[in-house]
Motif scaffolding. Structure first.
Motif, PDB file in Angstrom:
ATOM      1  N   SER A   1       8.709 -11.966   4.258  1.00 37.51           N
ATOM      2  CA  SER A   1       9.861 -12.060   4.869  1.00 37.51           C
ATOM      3  C   SER A   1       9.521 -13.064   6.163  1.00 37.51           C
ATOM      4  CB  SER A   1      10.752 -10.894   5.059  1.00 37.51           C
ATOM      5  OG  SER A   1       9.984 -10.008   6.042  1.00 37.51           O
ATOM      6  N   SER A   2       8.431 -12.895   6.690  1.00 35.67           N
ATOM      7  CA  SER A   2       7.990 -13.610   7.935  1.00 35.67           C
ATOM      8  C   SER A   2       7.881 -15.051   7.722  1.00 35.67           C
ATOM      9  CB  SER A   2       6.732 -12.828   8.435  1.00 35.67           C
ATOM     10  OG  SER A   2       5.726 -13.043   7.477  1.00 35.67           O
ATOM     11  N   LEU A   3       7.972 -15.515   6.649  1.00 28.10           N
ATOM     12  CA  LEU A   3       7.451 -16.931   6.421  1.00 28.10           C
ATOM     13  C   LEU A   3       8.698 -17.473   6.556  1.00 28.10           C
ATOM     14  CD1 LEU A   3       5.077 -15.452   4.520  1.00 28.10           C
ATOM     15  CD2 LEU A   3       5.681 -17.759   2.973  1.00 28.10           C
ATOM     16  N   ASN A   4       8.498 -18.848   7.512  1.00 27.15           N
ATOM     17  CA  ASN A   4       9.582 -19.793   7.839  1.00 27.15           C
ATOM     18  C   ASN A   4       9.309 -21.157   7.218  1.00 27.15           C
ATOM     19  OD1 ASN A   4       7.604 -20.499   9.546  1.00 27.15           O
ATOM     20  ND2 ASN A   4       8.752 -19.590  11.423  1.00 27.15           N
ATOM     21  N   SER A   5       8.204 -21.166   6.519  1.00 28.44           N
ATOM     22  CA  SER A   5       7.891 -22.521   5.949  1.00 28.44           C
ATOM     23  C   SER A   5       7.052 -22.131   4.585  1.00 28.44           C
ATOM     24  CB  SER A   5       6.938 -23.275   6.661  1.00 28.44           C
ATOM     25  OG  SER A   5       5.596 -22.841   7.078  1.00 28.44           O
ATOM     26  N   PRO A   6       7.025 -22.954   3.566  1.00 34.71           N
ATOM     27  CA  PRO A   6       6.275 -22.821   2.320  1.00 34.71           C
ATOM     28  C   PRO A   6       4.700 -22.825   2.781  1.00 34.71           C
ATOM     29  CG  PRO A   6       7.809 -24.562   1.915  1.00 34.71           C
ATOM     30  CD  PRO A   6       7.873 -24.288   3.370  1.00 34.71           C
ATOM     31  N   GLN A   7       4.055 -22.084   2.082  1.00 34.09           N
ATOM     32  CA  GLN A   7       2.479 -21.928   2.448  1.00 34.09           C
ATOM     33  C   GLN A   7       1.638 -21.928   1.124  1.00 34.09           C
ATOM     34  OE1 GLN A   7       1.799 -18.430   4.800  1.00 34.09           O
ATOM     35  NE2 GLN A   7       2.298 -19.432   6.623  1.00 34.09           N
ATOM     36  N   LEU A   8       0.532 -22.394   1.081  1.00 36.74           N
ATOM     37  CA  LEU A   8      -0.261 -22.622   0.075  1.00 36.74           C
ATOM     38  C   LEU A   8      -1.467 -22.068   0.469  1.00 36.74           C
ATOM     39  CD1 LEU A   8      -0.900 -23.158  -3.059  1.00 36.74           C
ATOM     40  CD2 LEU A   8      -1.547 -25.459  -2.160  1.00 36.74           C
ATOM     41  N   PHE A   9      -2.265 -20.974  -0.331  1.00 37.77           N
ATOM     42  CA  PHE A   9      -3.483 -20.422   0.104  1.00 37.77           C
ATOM     43  C   PHE A   9      -4.432 -20.628  -1.281  1.00 37.77           C
ATOM     44  CE2 PHE A   9      -1.339 -18.895   3.824  1.00 37.77           C
ATOM     45  CZ  PHE A   9      -2.281 -18.944   4.580  1.00 37.77           C
ATOM     46  N   LEU A  10      -5.692 -20.995  -0.836  1.00 36.05           N
ATOM     47  CA  LEU A  10      -6.773 -20.771  -2.079  1.00 36.05           C
ATOM     48  C   LEU A  10      -7.821 -19.981  -1.282  1.00 36.05           C
ATOM     49  CD1 LEU A  10      -6.920 -24.654  -2.968  1.00 36.05           C
ATOM     50  CD2 LEU A  10      -5.617 -22.925  -4.126  1.00 36.05           C
ATOM     51  N   HIS A  11      -8.437 -19.088  -2.280  1.00 37.48           N
ATOM     52  CA  HIS A  11      -9.356 -18.129  -1.812  1.00 37.48           C
ATOM     53  C   HIS A  11     -10.655 -18.129  -2.648  1.00 37.48           C
ATOM     54  CE1 HIS A  11      -6.321 -16.430   0.952  1.00 37.48           C
ATOM     55  NE2 HIS A  11      -5.464 -16.395  -0.233  1.00 37.48           N
ATOM     56  N   HIS A  12     -11.855 -18.302  -2.259  1.00 38.61           N
ATOM     57  CA  HIS A  12     -12.918 -18.051  -3.178  1.00 38.61           C
ATOM     58  C   HIS A  12     -13.905 -16.707  -2.479  1.00 38.61           C
ATOM     59  CE1 HIS A  12     -16.620 -18.802  -5.271  1.00 38.61           C
ATOM     60  NE2 HIS A  12     -17.325 -19.013  -4.351  1.00 38.61           N
TER      61      HIS A  12
END
Length: 453
Positions: free
Chosen positions: A70-81
Protein backbone atom coordinates in the motif's frame (compact mmCIF):
# COMPACT_ATOMS: atom_id res chain seq x y z
CA UNK A 1 18.09 -17.79 4.49
CA UNK A 2 16.98 -20.88 6.39
CA UNK A 3 16.42 -22.64 3.10
CA UNK A 4 20.23 -22.95 2.73
CA UNK A 5 20.45 -25.02 5.89
CA UNK A 6 17.51 -27.20 4.85
CA UNK A 7 18.97 -27.54 1.38
CA UNK A 8 22.36 -28.75 2.59
CA UNK A 9 20.63 -31.23 4.91
CA UNK A 10 18.56 -32.51 1.99
CA UNK A 11 21.64 -32.84 -0.20
CA UNK A 12 23.36 -35.05 2.33
CA UNK A 13 20.41 -37.39 2.52
CA UNK A 14 20.04 -37.48 -1.26
CA UNK A 15 23.63 -38.58 -1.80
CA UNK A 16 23.24 -41.48 0.61
CA UNK A 17 19.96 -42.94 -0.71
CA UNK A 18 18.53 -44.51 -3.82
CA UNK A 19 16.88 -42.39 -6.50
CA UNK A 20 13.37 -43.16 -5.29
CA UNK A 21 14.31 -42.71 -1.66
CA UNK A 22 16.11 -39.51 -2.50
CA UNK A 23 13.00 -38.15 -4.17
CA UNK A 24 10.90 -38.68 -1.04
CA UNK A 25 13.61 -37.22 1.21
CA UNK A 26 14.00 -34.05 -0.84
CA UNK A 27 10.28 -33.41 -1.03
CA UNK A 28 9.62 -34.05 2.64
CA UNK A 29 12.47 -31.80 3.78
CA UNK A 30 11.82 -29.07 1.24
CA UNK A 31 8.07 -29.04 1.81
CA UNK A 32 8.66 -27.78 5.33
CA UNK A 33 10.41 -24.75 3.91
CA UNK A 34 8.94 -24.06 0.47
CA UNK A 35 7.39 -22.11 -1.07
CA UNK A 36 8.41 -19.83 1.75
CA UNK A 37 12.06 -20.28 0.88
CA UNK A 38 11.59 -19.86 -2.86
CA UNK A 39 10.76 -16.18 -2.53
CA UNK A 40 14.28 -15.72 -1.19
CA UNK A 41 15.92 -12.68 0.24
CA UNK A 42 16.38 -9.34 -1.45
CA UNK A 43 19.70 -7.58 -0.96
CA UNK A 44 18.23 -4.82 1.20
CA UNK A 45 16.33 -7.25 3.43
CA UNK A 46 19.39 -9.50 3.78
CA UNK A 47 21.56 -6.52 4.74
CA UNK A 48 19.08 -5.76 7.53
CA UNK A 49 19.41 -9.27 8.94
CA UNK A 50 16.06 -10.32 7.41
CA UNK A 51 14.23 -7.89 9.75
CA UNK A 52 12.07 -6.57 6.92
CA UNK A 53 8.47 -7.42 7.81
CA UNK A 54 8.21 -4.14 9.77
CA UNK A 55 9.69 -2.11 6.88
CA UNK A 56 8.12 -3.54 3.68
CA UNK A 57 8.03 -0.19 1.88
CA UNK A 58 8.60 -1.17 -1.76
CA UNK A 59 7.39 -3.75 -4.29
CA UNK A 60 9.36 -6.51 -2.55
CA UNK A 61 6.82 -6.29 0.26
CA UNK A 62 5.05 -9.03 -1.72
CA UNK A 63 7.76 -11.43 -0.50
CA UNK A 64 7.51 -10.38 3.16
CA UNK A 65 4.24 -8.65 3.99
CA UNK A 66 1.75 -7.91 1.19
CA UNK A 67 0.11 -5.17 3.28
CA UNK A 68 3.25 -3.09 2.74
CA UNK A 69 2.38 -2.80 -0.96
CA UNK A 70 0.00 0.00 0.00
CA UNK A 71 3.00 2.35 0.40
CA UNK A 72 3.73 2.36 -3.35
CA UNK A 73 2.79 5.53 -5.21
CA UNK A 74 4.44 4.55 -8.49
CA UNK A 75 5.05 1.28 -10.41
CA UNK A 76 8.25 -0.52 -9.40
CA UNK A 77 10.27 -3.32 -10.96
CA UNK A 78 12.92 -5.26 -9.01
CA UNK A 79 15.38 -7.91 -10.17
CA UNK A 80 17.32 -9.94 -7.60
CA UNK A 81 20.24 -12.33 -7.95
CA UNK A 82 21.58 -14.46 -5.12
CA UNK A 83 24.71 -16.57 -5.26
CA UNK A 84 24.21 -19.15 -2.53
CA UNK A 85 26.28 -22.12 -1.41
CA UNK A 86 27.25 -25.32 -3.26
CA UNK A 87 26.53 -24.04 -6.80
CA UNK A 88 23.09 -22.82 -5.74
CA UNK A 89 21.76 -19.59 -7.24
CA UNK A 90 18.46 -17.79 -7.35
CA UNK A 91 16.76 -15.23 -9.61
CA UNK A 92 13.72 -13.24 -8.47
CA UNK A 93 11.56 -10.73 -10.34
CA UNK A 94 8.95 -8.54 -8.63
CA UNK A 95 6.67 -5.95 -10.22
CA UNK A 96 4.19 -3.77 -8.33
CA UNK A 97 1.73 -1.19 -9.61
CA UNK A 98 -0.69 1.01 -7.64
CA UNK A 99 -4.22 1.34 -9.03
CA UNK A 100 -6.09 4.43 -7.78
CA UNK A 101 -8.93 3.57 -5.38
CA UNK A 102 -8.21 -0.18 -5.63
CA UNK A 103 -4.84 -0.51 -3.88
CA UNK A 104 -1.55 -1.92 -5.16
CA UNK A 105 -1.14 -5.17 -7.09
CA UNK A 106 2.10 -7.11 -7.49
CA UNK A 107 3.46 -10.15 -9.33
CA UNK A 108 6.59 -12.21 -8.70
CA UNK A 109 8.52 -14.97 -10.41
CA UNK A 110 11.41 -17.02 -9.00
CA UNK A 111 13.86 -19.61 -10.22
CA UNK A 112 16.33 -21.48 -8.04
CA UNK A 113 18.96 -23.82 -9.39
CA UNK A 114 20.55 -26.37 -7.05
CA UNK A 115 23.17 -27.54 -9.54
CA UNK A 116 23.80 -31.20 -10.35
CA UNK A 117 24.23 -34.23 -8.08
CA UNK A 118 26.12 -37.47 -8.59
CA UNK A 119 23.60 -40.27 -9.08
CA UNK A 120 24.07 -43.81 -7.73
CA UNK A 121 21.85 -46.86 -7.70
CA UNK A 122 20.99 -49.01 -4.66
CA UNK A 123 24.30 -50.90 -5.02
CA UNK A 124 26.34 -47.71 -5.07
CA UNK A 125 27.28 -47.78 -8.77
CA UNK A 126 27.47 -44.35 -10.49
CA UNK A 127 24.54 -43.21 -12.63
CA UNK A 128 23.90 -40.13 -14.74
CA UNK A 129 24.05 -36.78 -12.91
CA UNK A 130 20.80 -35.58 -11.37
CA UNK A 131 19.61 -31.97 -11.57
CA UNK A 132 17.38 -30.14 -9.08
CA UNK A 133 15.59 -26.81 -9.37
CA UNK A 134 12.55 -24.86 -8.23
CA UNK A 135 10.24 -22.50 -10.12
CA UNK A 136 7.76 -20.27 -8.36
CA UNK A 137 5.24 -17.50 -9.04
CA UNK A 138 3.11 -15.29 -6.85
CA UNK A 139 0.64 -12.44 -6.83
CA UNK A 140 -0.55 -10.10 -4.12
CA UNK A 141 -2.55 -7.02 -3.22
CA UNK A 142 -2.29 -4.40 -0.48
CA UNK A 143 -4.43 -1.39 0.41
CA UNK A 144 -4.78 1.22 3.13
CA UNK A 145 -8.19 0.55 4.66
CA UNK A 146 -8.51 2.46 7.92
CA UNK A 147 -6.46 5.50 8.86
CA UNK A 148 -2.82 4.38 8.81
CA UNK A 149 -3.70 0.67 8.79
CA UNK A 150 -3.16 -1.42 5.65
CA UNK A 151 -3.99 -5.04 4.86
CA UNK A 152 -2.78 -7.36 2.12
CA UNK A 153 -3.25 -10.84 0.71
CA UNK A 154 -1.30 -13.04 -1.68
CA UNK A 155 -1.19 -16.38 -3.46
CA UNK A 156 1.95 -18.28 -4.47
CA UNK A 157 2.88 -21.58 -6.04
CA UNK A 158 6.09 -23.60 -6.32
CA UNK A 159 7.16 -26.50 -8.48
CA UNK A 160 10.16 -28.48 -7.25
CA UNK A 161 12.02 -30.61 -9.76
CA UNK A 162 14.48 -33.42 -9.00
CA UNK A 163 15.68 -35.73 -11.75
CA UNK A 164 12.48 -36.85 -13.52
CA UNK A 165 10.17 -36.06 -10.63
CA UNK A 166 8.18 -32.90 -9.87
CA UNK A 167 6.28 -31.70 -6.85
CA UNK A 168 3.84 -28.77 -6.75
CA UNK A 169 2.74 -26.71 -3.75
CA UNK A 170 0.43 -23.72 -3.37
CA UNK A 171 0.05 -21.31 -0.50
CA UNK A 172 -1.68 -18.18 0.71
CA UNK A 173 -0.25 -15.07 2.36
CA UNK A 174 -1.80 -12.43 4.57
CA UNK A 175 -0.54 -9.40 6.38
CA UNK A 176 -1.30 -6.15 8.20
CA UNK A 177 0.79 -3.01 8.44
CA UNK A 178 0.47 0.11 10.58
CA UNK A 179 2.46 3.24 9.78
CA UNK A 180 2.12 5.83 12.54
CA UNK A 181 2.54 9.63 12.11
CA UNK A 182 5.56 9.45 14.43
CA UNK A 183 7.55 7.27 12.00
CA UNK A 184 6.86 3.85 13.53
CA UNK A 185 6.07 0.85 11.37
CA UNK A 186 4.47 -2.34 12.70
CA UNK A 187 4.08 -5.36 10.44
CA UNK A 188 2.48 -8.76 10.91
CA UNK A 189 2.42 -11.48 8.24
CA UNK A 190 1.50 -15.10 7.72
CA UNK A 191 2.62 -17.44 4.95
CA UNK A 192 1.26 -20.93 4.59
CA UNK A 193 0.56 -23.67 2.10
CA UNK A 194 -3.01 -24.56 1.31
CA UNK A 195 -2.56 -27.39 -1.18
CA UNK A 196 -0.07 -30.24 -1.20
CA UNK A 197 0.49 -33.95 -0.68
CA UNK A 198 -1.33 -35.06 2.47
CA UNK A 199 1.62 -37.30 3.34
CA UNK A 200 3.90 -34.34 4.09
CA UNK A 201 3.69 -31.61 6.70
CA UNK A 202 2.78 -28.34 5.05
CA UNK A 203 4.84 -25.31 6.00
CA UNK A 204 3.70 -22.11 7.65
CA UNK A 205 5.49 -19.00 8.74
CA UNK A 206 4.58 -16.18 11.14
CA UNK A 207 6.45 -12.86 11.28
CA UNK A 208 6.08 -9.82 13.54
CA UNK A 209 8.29 -6.78 13.19
CA UNK A 210 8.78 -3.14 14.15
CA UNK A 211 10.70 -0.27 12.60
CA UNK A 212 11.43 3.37 13.43
CA UNK A 213 12.79 6.03 11.10
CA UNK A 214 14.84 8.80 12.70
CA UNK A 215 15.50 12.02 10.77
CA UNK A 216 18.88 13.51 11.58
CA UNK A 217 20.16 16.95 10.61
CA UNK A 218 22.33 17.32 7.55
CA UNK A 219 20.30 15.00 5.32
CA UNK A 220 21.09 11.91 7.40
CA UNK A 221 18.53 9.34 8.49
CA UNK A 222 18.61 6.15 10.55
CA UNK A 223 16.21 3.24 10.19
CA UNK A 224 16.11 0.77 13.10
CA UNK A 225 14.17 -2.47 12.70
CA UNK A 226 13.60 -5.69 14.63
CA UNK A 227 11.44 -8.75 14.05
CA UNK A 228 10.71 -12.28 15.10
CA UNK A 229 9.94 -15.28 12.91
CA UNK A 230 8.41 -18.62 13.82
CA UNK A 231 8.29 -21.60 11.46
CA UNK A 232 6.45 -24.52 13.11
CA UNK A 233 8.38 -26.98 10.92
CA UNK A 234 11.63 -25.00 10.80
CA UNK A 235 12.48 -23.06 13.96
CA UNK A 236 12.38 -19.67 15.61
CA UNK A 237 14.51 -16.65 14.70
CA UNK A 238 15.09 -13.14 16.02
CA UNK A 239 16.35 -10.44 13.68
CA UNK A 240 17.55 -6.84 13.97
CA UNK A 241 19.00 -4.34 11.52
CA UNK A 242 20.13 -0.73 11.04
CA UNK A 243 20.16 1.35 7.87
CA UNK A 244 21.95 4.71 7.77
CA UNK A 245 20.95 6.98 4.88
CA UNK A 246 22.90 9.95 3.56
CA UNK A 247 20.95 12.53 1.54
CA UNK A 248 18.59 9.75 0.40
CA UNK A 249 21.32 8.59 -2.01
CA UNK A 250 23.74 6.34 -0.12
CA UNK A 251 22.63 3.71 2.40
CA UNK A 252 24.79 1.53 4.66
CA UNK A 253 23.25 -1.50 6.40
CA UNK A 254 24.08 -4.05 9.06
CA UNK A 255 21.98 -6.78 10.63
CA UNK A 256 21.92 -9.94 12.68
CA UNK A 257 19.73 -13.04 12.31
CA UNK A 258 19.76 -15.12 15.50
CA UNK A 259 18.57 -18.73 15.34
CA UNK A 260 17.16 -20.04 18.61
CA UNK A 261 18.16 -23.59 17.72
CA UNK A 262 21.33 -25.34 16.54
CA UNK A 263 22.15 -24.38 12.94
CA UNK A 264 24.38 -27.42 12.44
CA UNK A 265 27.63 -25.67 11.51
CA UNK A 266 30.30 -23.52 13.18
CA UNK A 267 32.03 -20.27 12.38
CA UNK A 268 30.82 -16.71 11.81
CA UNK A 269 27.14 -16.73 10.93
CA UNK A 270 24.03 -14.65 11.53
CA UNK A 271 25.74 -11.36 10.76
CA UNK A 272 24.98 -9.45 7.54
CA UNK A 273 26.15 -6.24 5.90
CA UNK A 274 25.02 -4.30 2.85
CA UNK A 275 25.10 -1.09 0.91
CA UNK A 276 22.57 0.70 -1.30
CA UNK A 277 22.60 3.46 -3.89
CA UNK A 278 19.60 5.44 -5.15
CA UNK A 279 20.07 7.56 -8.28
CA UNK A 280 16.81 9.24 -9.20
CA UNK A 281 14.58 6.27 -10.15
CA UNK A 282 17.25 3.54 -9.99
CA UNK A 283 17.89 1.45 -6.85
CA UNK A 284 21.02 -0.71 -6.53
CA UNK A 285 21.67 -2.85 -3.44
CA UNK A 286 24.28 -5.39 -2.37
CA UNK A 287 24.47 -7.67 0.67
CA UNK A 288 27.10 -10.02 2.09
CA UNK A 289 26.08 -12.88 4.40
CA UNK A 290 28.62 -15.35 5.87
CA UNK A 291 27.68 -18.95 6.80
CA UNK A 292 30.73 -19.91 8.81
CA UNK A 293 32.50 -23.03 7.61
CA UNK A 294 30.03 -23.42 4.75
CA UNK A 295 31.15 -20.25 2.97
CA UNK A 296 29.70 -16.87 2.05
CA UNK A 297 26.74 -15.69 -0.01
CA UNK A 298 26.26 -12.56 -2.11
CA UNK A 299 23.01 -10.85 -3.10
CA UNK A 300 22.47 -8.09 -5.66
CA UNK A 301 19.21 -6.23 -6.33
CA UNK A 302 18.38 -3.76 -9.09
CA UNK A 303 15.17 -1.76 -8.98
CA UNK A 304 13.47 0.93 -11.05
CA UNK A 305 10.60 3.25 -10.11
CA UNK A 306 8.45 4.38 -13.01
CA UNK A 307 6.44 7.61 -13.31
CA UNK A 308 3.96 8.45 -10.60
CA UNK A 309 0.38 7.20 -10.88
CA UNK A 310 -1.83 10.31 -10.71
CA UNK A 311 -4.42 10.11 -7.94
CA UNK A 312 -6.24 12.61 -5.78
CA UNK A 313 -2.89 13.15 -4.11
CA UNK A 314 -0.45 14.65 -6.65
CA UNK A 315 2.86 13.10 -7.66
CA UNK A 316 5.74 12.82 -5.22
CA UNK A 317 7.93 14.88 -7.53
CA UNK A 318 5.61 17.80 -8.20
CA UNK A 319 4.78 18.65 -11.76
CA UNK A 320 1.63 20.25 -13.14
CA UNK A 321 0.59 20.51 -16.75
CA UNK A 322 -0.71 24.08 -16.44
CA UNK A 323 -1.47 26.29 -19.41
CA UNK A 324 0.35 29.52 -20.22
CA UNK A 325 2.19 29.99 -16.91
CA UNK A 326 2.30 33.56 -15.73
CA UNK A 327 4.40 33.84 -12.57
CA UNK A 328 3.16 36.45 -10.12
CA UNK A 329 5.40 39.21 -8.91
CA UNK A 330 7.74 38.31 -6.07
CA UNK A 331 6.78 39.62 -2.61
CA UNK A 332 8.71 42.61 -1.28
CA UNK A 333 9.36 40.90 2.06
CA UNK A 334 10.54 37.43 2.99
CA UNK A 335 7.72 35.30 4.39
CA UNK A 336 8.65 32.82 7.11
CA UNK A 337 5.66 30.52 7.63
CA UNK A 338 4.81 29.33 11.11
CA UNK A 339 2.18 26.71 11.81
CA UNK A 340 -0.74 26.93 11.75
CA UNK A 341 -0.45 30.10 9.63
CA UNK A 342 -1.23 29.44 5.96
CA UNK A 343 1.28 30.88 3.43
CA UNK A 344 0.28 34.19 1.88
CA UNK A 345 -0.76 34.24 -1.74
CA UNK A 346 0.92 36.20 -4.47
CA UNK A 347 0.23 39.98 -4.37
CA UNK A 348 -3.15 40.80 -5.79
CA UNK A 349 -3.77 43.73 -8.14
CA UNK A 350 -5.64 46.43 -6.26
CA UNK A 351 -9.12 46.98 -7.76
CA UNK A 352 -9.83 50.34 -9.42
CA UNK A 353 -12.37 52.55 -7.65
CA UNK A 354 -15.85 52.35 -9.08
CA UNK A 355 -17.97 55.54 -9.26
CA UNK A 356 -20.63 55.50 -6.61
CA UNK A 357 -24.19 55.11 -7.76
CA UNK A 358 -27.05 57.09 -6.35
CA UNK A 359 -28.13 55.71 -3.06
CA UNK A 360 -31.12 53.39 -3.24
CA UNK A 361 -33.20 51.91 -0.56
CA UNK A 362 -32.95 48.21 -1.33
CA UNK A 363 -33.32 45.11 0.75
CA UNK A 364 -30.74 42.40 0.08
CA UNK A 365 -30.66 38.75 1.09
CA UNK A 366 -27.31 36.98 1.57
CA UNK A 367 -27.19 33.20 1.07
CA UNK A 368 -24.18 31.09 2.05
CA UNK A 369 -23.56 27.51 0.99
CA UNK A 370 -21.15 24.99 2.48
CA UNK A 371 -19.20 23.46 -0.44
CA UNK A 372 -17.91 19.90 0.20
CA UNK A 373 -14.12 19.79 0.59
CA UNK A 374 -13.69 17.42 -2.38
CA UNK A 375 -15.72 19.68 -4.68
CA UNK A 376 -13.76 22.72 -3.48
CA UNK A 377 -10.49 20.94 -4.23
CA UNK A 378 -11.70 20.03 -7.70
CA UNK A 379 -12.68 23.66 -8.24
CA UNK A 380 -9.24 24.85 -7.13
CA UNK A 381 -7.55 22.45 -9.56
CA UNK A 382 -9.77 23.69 -12.38
CA UNK A 383 -8.75 27.28 -11.64
CA UNK A 384 -5.09 26.29 -11.77
CA UNK A 385 -5.58 24.47 -15.07
CA UNK A 386 -7.17 27.62 -16.47
CA UNK A 387 -4.15 29.71 -15.47
CA UNK A 388 -6.01 31.58 -12.72
CA UNK A 389 -3.18 31.31 -10.24
CA UNK A 390 -4.38 33.79 -7.63
CA UNK A 391 -7.91 32.38 -7.59
CA UNK A 392 -6.58 28.81 -7.26
CA UNK A 393 -4.31 29.73 -4.36
CA UNK A 394 -7.11 31.60 -2.63
CA UNK A 395 -9.48 28.65 -3.08
CA UNK A 396 -6.94 26.30 -1.49
CA UNK A 397 -6.36 28.73 1.39
CA UNK A 398 -10.11 28.82 1.98
CA UNK A 399 -10.16 25.01 2.22
CA UNK A 400 -7.29 25.01 4.71
CA UNK A 401 -8.82 27.81 6.75
CA UNK A 402 -11.84 25.57 7.35
CA UNK A 403 -9.77 22.41 7.81
CA UNK A 404 -6.02 22.69 8.34
CA UNK A 405 -5.80 18.84 8.37
CA UNK A 406 -6.74 18.50 4.69
CA UNK A 407 -3.60 16.77 3.41
CA UNK A 408 -4.69 16.80 -0.26
CA UNK A 409 -5.15 20.58 -0.17
CA UNK A 410 -1.67 21.09 1.32
CA UNK A 411 -0.23 18.84 -1.40
CA UNK A 412 -2.02 20.73 -4.18
CA UNK A 413 -0.94 24.07 -2.72
CA UNK A 414 2.65 22.87 -2.67
CA UNK A 415 2.39 21.77 -6.31
CA UNK A 416 1.04 25.16 -7.32
CA UNK A 417 3.76 27.12 -5.51
CA UNK A 418 6.37 24.76 -6.97
CA UNK A 419 5.07 25.43 -10.47
CA UNK A 420 5.22 29.18 -9.82
CA UNK A 421 8.81 28.84 -8.56
CA UNK A 422 7.85 29.95 -5.04
CA UNK A 423 10.33 27.67 -3.25
CA UNK A 424 9.73 28.83 0.35
CA UNK A 425 5.96 28.50 0.05
CA UNK A 426 6.22 25.12 -1.71
CA UNK A 427 8.59 23.72 0.92
CA UNK A 428 6.29 24.86 3.73
CA UNK A 429 3.17 23.40 2.07
CA UNK A 430 4.85 20.05 1.44
CA UNK A 431 6.09 20.05 5.02
CA UNK A 432 2.53 20.46 6.31
CA UNK A 433 1.39 17.62 4.05
CA UNK A 434 4.13 15.28 5.33
CA UNK A 435 3.12 15.99 8.92
CA UNK A 436 -0.27 14.55 8.04
CA UNK A 437 1.06 11.82 5.72
CA UNK A 438 4.50 10.81 7.08
CA UNK A 439 4.35 7.49 5.23
CA UNK A 440 4.91 9.25 1.88
CA UNK A 441 8.63 8.49 1.92
CA UNK A 442 9.05 9.29 -1.79
CA UNK A 443 7.98 12.90 -1.30
CA UNK A 444 9.99 13.21 1.93
CA UNK A 445 13.16 12.06 0.15
CA UNK A 446 12.52 14.33 -2.82
CA UNK A 447 11.87 17.30 -0.53
CA UNK A 448 15.19 16.79 1.25
CA UNK A 449 17.04 16.80 -2.05
CA UNK A 450 15.07 19.83 -3.26
CA UNK A 451 15.85 21.86 -0.12
CA UNK A 452 19.53 20.96 -0.42
CA UNK A 453 19.80 22.51 -3.90
Amino acid sequence: MRKVRCLLFSMGMVLGASALQAQQTVYNAASRQDPLGTAGETARAAGLGSAFVGVADDATALLWNPAGLSSLNSPQLFLHHASWLAQTFQEVLVFGIPVPKFGTFALSGTYMGYGSFEGRDASGFPLASLNASQVGAGMGWGKQVLGDLSVGFGLHGTQQNFANYSYFLMGVDGGAFLRTPTGWGVGLSYEGQGLGDSSVKLASNFRLGFSKLFKIKGGTSLLATASGEWEPQGGTFLQAGLEAGFHSILFVRAGYDLALQDVGYSGLNGLAAGIGLVLDSIHLDYAFVPYGELGNTHLISLGYSFGEIQTAAPASKPAMALKAPLAPAAPTTVYVPQAPVIPQTAPQVAPQPVPAEPAKQERTITMEFEVPAEDALVHAKALAQAGKWNEAIQALRDILTKNSQDAAAWRELGNLYYHLNRKDYAVYSYGQYLKLKPADQALADWLERYKAK
